[in-house]
Design an enzyme around this catalytic site. Sequence first.
Site, PDB file in Angstrom:
ATOM      1  N   THR A 153      37.203  27.018  34.506  1.00 32.16           N
ATOM      2  CA  THR A 153      38.154  27.744  33.628  1.00 32.16           C
ATOM      3  C   THR A 153      38.152  29.220  34.065  1.00 32.16           C
ATOM      4  OG1 THR A 153      36.440  27.817  31.914  1.00 32.16           O
ATOM      5  CG2 THR A 153      38.187  26.196  31.649  1.00 32.16           C
ATOM      6  N   LYS A 179      30.142  24.118  35.197  1.00 30.29           N
ATOM      7  CA  LYS A 179      31.179  25.144  35.017  1.00 30.29           C
ATOM      8  C   LYS A 179      30.842  25.939  33.762  1.00 30.29           C
ATOM      9  CE  LYS A 179      34.273  25.264  32.464  1.00 30.29           C
ATOM     10  NZ  LYS A 179      34.549  25.770  31.059  1.00 30.29           N
ATOM     11  N   THR A 190      24.304  22.208  26.382  1.00 29.04           N
ATOM     12  CA  THR A 190      24.643  22.919  27.609  1.00 29.04           C
ATOM     13  C   THR A 190      26.146  23.015  27.767  1.00 29.04           C
ATOM     14  OG1 THR A 190      24.500  22.848  30.000  1.00 29.04           O
ATOM     15  CG2 THR A 190      24.516  20.749  28.872  1.00 29.04           C
ATOM     16  N   GLU A 277      31.312  36.063  32.865  1.00 35.09           N
ATOM     17  CA  GLU A 277      32.529  36.864  32.793  1.00 35.09           C
ATOM     18  C   GLU A 277      32.201  38.351  32.974  1.00 35.09           C
ATOM     19  OE1 GLU A 277      35.189  33.831  30.061  1.00 35.09           O
ATOM     20  OE2 GLU A 277      34.100  35.448  29.085  1.00 35.09           O
ATOM     21  N   ASN A 401      38.286  38.725  28.286  1.00 30.17           N
ATOM     22  CA  ASN A 401      38.391  38.099  26.974  1.00 30.17           C
ATOM     23  C   ASN A 401      39.466  38.713  26.096  1.00 30.17           C
ATOM     24  OD1 ASN A 401      36.445  35.884  26.819  1.00 30.17           O
ATOM     25  ND2 ASN A 401      35.088  37.503  27.548  1.00 30.17           N
ATOM     26  N   SER A 406      40.994  32.078  26.273  1.00 27.99           N
ATOM     27  CA  SER A 406      40.142  30.974  26.720  1.00 27.99           C
ATOM     28  C   SER A 406      39.712  30.145  25.529  1.00 27.99           C
ATOM     29  CB  SER A 406      38.940  31.505  27.474  1.00 27.99           C
ATOM     30  OG  SER A 406      38.220  32.407  26.681  1.00 27.99           O
TER      31      SER A 406
END
Lengths: 406, 406
Positions: A153, A179, A190, A277, A401, A406
């Site tokens: 993503t 990912k 997780t 990120e 963000n 997302s």
Amino acid sequence: MAVGDLSLPVMHPVDGIRIGIAEAGIRYRNRRDLVVFELCEGANTAAVFTTNAFCAAPVQLAKTHLQQSPARYLLINTGNANAGTGAKGMDAAIRSCQQLSSMTAVPASAVLPFSTGVIGEQLPVDRLISGLPNALNDLSAENWEAAASGIMTTDTLPKGASEQFELDGIRYTVTGISKGAGMIRPNMATMLAYVATDVAVDAALLQALLRDVVESSFNRITIDGDTSTNDACVLVATGRAGNAIVTSEKTALYEALRVVLARVFQRLAQLIVRDGEGATKFMTVQVEGGASTQECCDVAYAVAHSPLIKTAFFASDPNWGRILAAIGRSGVPDLDVSQIFVWLDDVLLCENGGAAESYTEALGAAVMQKPEITIRIALGRGEFNDTVWTCDLSYDYVKINADYRS
Amino acid sequence: MAVGDLSLPVMHPVDGIRIGIAEAGIRYRNRRDLVVFELCEGANTAAVFTTNAFCAAPVQLAKTHLQQSPARYLLINTGNANAGTGAKGMDAAIRSCQQLSSMTAVPASAVLPFSTGVIGEQLPVDRLISGLPNALNDLSAENWEAAASGIMTTDTLPKGASEQFELDGIRYTVTGISKGAGMIRPNMATMLAYVATDVAVDAALLQALLRDVVESSFNRITIDGDTSTNDACVLVATGRAGNAIVTSEKTALYEALRVVLARVFQRLAQLIVRDGEGATKFMTVQVEGGASTQECCDVAYAVAHSPLIKTAFFASDPNWGRILAAIGRSGVPDLDVSQIFVWLDDVLLCENGGAAESYTEALGAAVMQKPEITIRIALGRGEFNDTVWTCDLSYDYVKINADYRS
């Protein structure tokens, strides 16, 4: 902005596993966003899932299916999390499993669905279904790298690990992908990760083994403290290597497998943090001398979640007062600060709760220039140690963000 | 970047209180960084302090002094927190109190020291001491506004509140100031705040009253989740109004005072959030229908601390999936998500745990344009409600904390 070398190793195929990838247009055009894993008959599958109470429809359905049948397919889409979508979302997850089941002549409960992406929008299930034929046509044992890309993503790079080992003349393989880059603080679960081995392992033992290796890998990373609604980690043992099935922890093969899995899981977990990120620094927070695992983790997470520490690391500022403040608010009962020592890599910042005599700003600043830094904290309370991995907080975290839904 | 109108009201003097401000050059030149409060004889003083285990030397000393003598002076410096400074820091705090004590002929234990600023550097106590004569020369009942400026660190504006009320022919005054913009998550304590009233109140009752009003004000705000090492909140009752001393909660004057204090404290606490580092939005997180106060606060803080929610608000993006995810990870036991409703101001986002039928992106986007927004969450589990105030997470938060060593 990823920190360190994230390049994929040779991704060894795992006998008994084929993977197909397709473009379904879930959220973006021209993006391979649909991944199907085919597991051979007789494979054992273990899984752990998010503890978020708002867990997504596919998470709920996958848990149910795992109870009902041996898994034969993993069906993964990116671009939409199918979380917070109510009964309609559950219908969509069920329909996607039914469709794959009718195309492959396995029970619907042999399909485990997984979704990742935006939360709270309905899954475009017709588009997902129309992508299935291409995904099945694409099935190949060689597709691990393409699958690692297909589940991304906000990840900037595909994430994978693969190892082989030999024991008693048999060569075994462990290969996995993961990912995740934001909404990362796996809690007894997780992010998305899929690992397979050809070792034959008893199903119950496999589940115990998975919990064990997850605890020291995915359950020790955080990017922003936000536990996702969709975390899932799957470990498949195809049994194709030809060994007598492992049914006890007290065997050489179990131990050899555990060591390799622990390393593969830790690599996959750390890759997520390295690609966090906006990350510019990879931070290892190591707490020793605690009276329990819990308090080591409480201290490590207080440090790893502190926006003030994370921004200071982004700025390469050895602002160790912020580290002390985080330790002090971590909730450890009766903490005697005069026992506390803190190091940045090998530079002693703090001794007996105050500035170290030997410390100079130049020493701290030199460590801070590195992209990978260990914060080591000695509590002086007991014999327990633990480690958490995290990254810094940069302008780009805010940008990603604030700009991307997302 | 402060959100809303933060301008100071008329700051009514409180009979029995004089304040002096001076430049001591603690960290910066040409900055009034030293504030002395003089309290009249007979004043009662209540205080609460940070729960951070790494609490600063002045915090430890102020707690001790409060046990020993009625407070006559508050000695406050900005620019240096005198935290993480060990025995040398404690010596510096003691010396500064002794010096003021010798200049004013009160016991050293009648001086309460407070410091705010960078953590982990030694307090330049000689400079502080050399500023004391000017501060004492400056003593005046009219100096509340100057004091509000004198205690600022990363604050962009001075913060104050002041009210008067009448009962049985006597006019009473409550006036207070606060500071703080980062490292804000007061936990059973608060940032620096000083409030005085001329009402005569019994000392033990005053301490109980302070705990009561702090609980619903400073203990309900967060900017970055980082509890400071130096939080302190002081409430002085000079007793100069001429009332018979209040010794019971069951009096009209106690109740009138409590109402005014609660409002003044809430204003002072909210001013800190409105001036939060980089803040562009003021967010009220209101949780209702919880089974306990604790779980209402757990949900509210999970939302208020989520970097994903805070960045979405910065971007004016009604990304309500992130709100659900935060509620889901808040740790409330056996949370039934099908009972959950969420509103942004009056717009219903989520009903029964999924997207509301009536919701449209346009409705959410319209609310998001406002600088002040209420997130209301109904849990459907019980009769408890609670409210937390916070702000968004912007580029400027990162900038301020990456550039400035606070």
